[in-house]
Design a protein around this motif. Structure first.
Motif, PDB file in Angstrom:
ATOM      1  N   UNK A 100      43.040  38.550  48.200  1.00 21.57           N
ATOM      2  CA  UNK A 100      43.469  38.267  46.938  1.00 21.57           C
ATOM      3  C   UNK A 100      43.366  39.339  45.749  1.00 21.57           C
ATOM      4  N   UNK A 101      42.872  40.491  46.300  1.00 21.50           N
ATOM      5  CA  UNK A 101      42.198  41.500  45.502  1.00 21.50           C
ATOM      6  C   UNK A 101      43.135  42.040  44.242  1.00 21.50           C
ATOM      7  N   UNK A 102      44.343  42.250  44.621  1.00 22.91           N
ATOM      8  CA  UNK A 102      45.436  42.814  43.671  1.00 22.91           C
ATOM      9  C   UNK A 102      46.494  41.588  43.670  1.00 22.91           C
ATOM     10  N   UNK A 103      46.839  40.978  44.567  1.00 21.93           N
ATOM     11  CA  UNK A 103      47.793  39.811  44.682  1.00 21.93           C
ATOM     12  C   UNK A 103      47.290  38.642  45.269  1.00 21.93           C
ATOM     13  N   UNK A 104      47.495  37.534  44.697  1.00 22.32           N
ATOM     14  CA  UNK A 104      47.295  35.954  45.609  1.00 22.32           C
ATOM     15  C   UNK A 104      46.552  35.105  44.762  1.00 22.32           C
ATOM     16  N   UNK A 105      46.208  35.301  43.756  1.00 21.00           N
ATOM     17  CA  UNK A 105      45.433  34.296  42.642  1.00 21.00           C
ATOM     18  C   UNK A 105      45.572  34.361  41.417  1.00 21.00           C
ATOM     19  N   UNK A 106      45.791  33.261  40.585  1.00 24.66           N
ATOM     20  CA  UNK A 106      45.963  33.195  39.021  1.00 24.66           C
ATOM     21  C   UNK A 106      44.734  33.273  38.385  1.00 24.66           C
ATOM     22  N   UNK A 107      44.889  32.713  37.014  1.00 21.36           N
ATOM     23  CA  UNK A 107      43.819  32.789  36.097  1.00 21.36           C
ATOM     24  C   UNK A 107      42.967  31.602  36.292  1.00 21.36           C
ATOM     25  N   UNK A 112      47.956  31.847  44.600  1.00 24.21           N
ATOM     26  CA  UNK A 112      49.320  32.301  43.880  1.00 24.21           C
ATOM     27  C   UNK A 112      49.879  33.467  44.656  1.00 24.21           C
ATOM     28  N   UNK A 113      50.421  33.176  45.677  1.00 15.43           N
ATOM     29  CA  UNK A 113      50.966  34.258  46.539  1.00 15.43           C
ATOM     30  C   UNK A 113      52.026  34.892  45.660  1.00 15.43           C
ATOM     31  N   UNK A 114      52.216  36.384  45.890  1.00 16.45           N
ATOM     32  CA  UNK A 114      52.902  37.423  45.203  1.00 16.45           C
ATOM     33  C   UNK A 114      52.944  37.394  43.555  1.00 16.45           C
ATOM     34  N   UNK A 115      51.792  36.809  43.049  1.00 14.17           N
ATOM     35  CA  UNK A 115      51.298  36.826  41.790  1.00 14.17           C
ATOM     36  C   UNK A 115      50.065  37.837  41.481  1.00 14.17           C
ATOM     37  N   UNK A 116      50.407  38.649  40.708  1.00 16.84           N
ATOM     38  CA  UNK A 116      49.344  39.687  40.415  1.00 16.84           C
ATOM     39  C   UNK A 116      48.004  39.110  40.067  1.00 16.84           C
ATOM     40  N   UNK A 117      47.047  39.250  40.709  1.00 15.06           N
ATOM     41  CA  UNK A 117      45.864  38.720  40.301  1.00 15.06           C
ATOM     42  C   UNK A 117      45.342  39.121  38.887  1.00 15.06           C
TER      43      UNK A 117
END
Length: 340
Positions: A100-107, A112-117
């Motif tokens: 999830x370095x750049x994509x995969x987690x939320x605030x 959160x797949x396909x979401x910008x970390x």
């Protein structure tokens, strides 16, 4: 997966050995002790990883060890600006993985797949990963994204930081992506530092049989394959692994075996029907986020015997299959115990 809410601070490499990585656990009262000093949970995890590395490299000096997540296990105090890195621990590994370095987690630190970390989380991850990179270790980033734009964006951002990256279209890690591997090449890859890309596929459930699974992997040109030891409870053989060590274009590649060391999984060969939290003594509560996974007192000698020190250990099976290395998961298990 639980993440460390590490307070961002400028990290300076300070190669100070915090402890000698040895086969003995330094802070437990006895090897079968049920408790350990909270300040030493990270140290115990480092010792465990060093034990795995030392055991494997006694039989294969070039054996590769990669740790996933929990990068701050390498130092004891997140509050200090000057992170004192355990040099012996770094000598025992070749790289680290970061999900999830750049994509995969939320605030909220949720998957959160396909979401910008979010930037503040990405900043923490990058700062920790850069400690490893600056020490000459390889960083493998796993971003969970499937749209063309996100895949390309993830690749570019990781490339700019000097990280290898894999854009996983499924959180289950059960899919070979339709896209061509980034920086595809026909080079002979003999060390992790030579790799330009990797495939992370540890759930072969989509394949009807082992032959189809091996065939599908063999037809790819990834420099590194990170896969599970088993297909439908059957361990891959030396012959199976040997087939996978050649890319479809003829170049040699590395085959790395996934192994979870911070949790017990009730679908593994070592699991006994009578097991429940507290029996055996190293087994703790169920991880409610992942079905069938249980927290373990990873410093316990009986658990370590199952993983690496016993004659019929998980590691011995991996070595028998002649994998090039291991990809160790649930390194951040220390958080569960230190936060209790």
């Amino acid at each position: 997966m639980r993440y460390t809410k590490f307070i961002p601070a400028l990290i300076f490499l300070s190669f100070v050995s915090l402890n000698a990585c040895s086969l003995s656990a330094s802070s437990v009262k006895t090897k079968n002790s049920s408790e350990t000093d909270a300040a030493n949970y990270r140290k115990e995890m480092r010792n465990f990883i060093c034990t795995i590395s030392k055991t494997a490299r006694a039989k294969n000096p070039g054996f590769i060890v990669i740790t996933q997540n929990g990068q701050n296990v390498a130092w004891d105090n997140d509050d200090d600006d000057d992170k004192k890195v355990d040099v012996n621990f770094f000598k025992s590994i070749n790289g680290c993985g970061r999900e999830d370095l750049f994509y995969g987690t939320d605030e909220n630190w949720d998957m959160a797949d396909d979401k910008l970390t979010p930037k503040f989380i990405n900043k923490e991850f990058v700062e920790m990963c850069d400690v490893y990179k600056n020490a000459g270790l390889t960083v493998l980033a796993v971003d969970y994204c499937s749209s063309k734009y996100n895949i390309e964006d993830s690749y570019k951002k990781n490339k700019a930081r000097g990280y290898l990256s894999f854009q996983a279209p499924s959180r289950n890690l059960d899919v070979i992506p339709a896209y061509t591997p980034n920086d595809e090449n026909a080079n002979n890859i003999k060390t992790l530092s030579e790799a330009e890309n990797f495939l992370y596929l540890i759930n072969p459930a989509e394949y009807e049989n082992k032959a189809d699974y091996i065939s599908a992997l063999s037809k790819t040109n990834y420099d590194v394959l990170i896969i599970d030891l088993f297909f439908d409870e059957e361990a891959l053989t030396k012959t199976d692994v040997e087939k996978l060590k050649k890319k479809n274009n003829g170049g040699a590649r590395l085959v790395i075996c996934y192994m979870s060391i911070g949790e017990a999984e009730n679908y593994r060969w070592y699991w006994k029907k009578s097991w429940k939290p507290g029996n055996p003594s190293f087994l703790c509560e169920l991880n409610e986020d992942w079905e069938g996974n249980f927290k373990v007192k990873y410093w316990d000698s009986e658990w370590q015997k199952i993983i690496c020190t016993g004659s019929n250990s998980y590691l011995s099976k991996i070595l028998a299959g002649e994998f090039d290395g291991v990809y160790l998961d649930i390194i951040d298990a220390f958080e569960y115990f230190q936060d209790r």
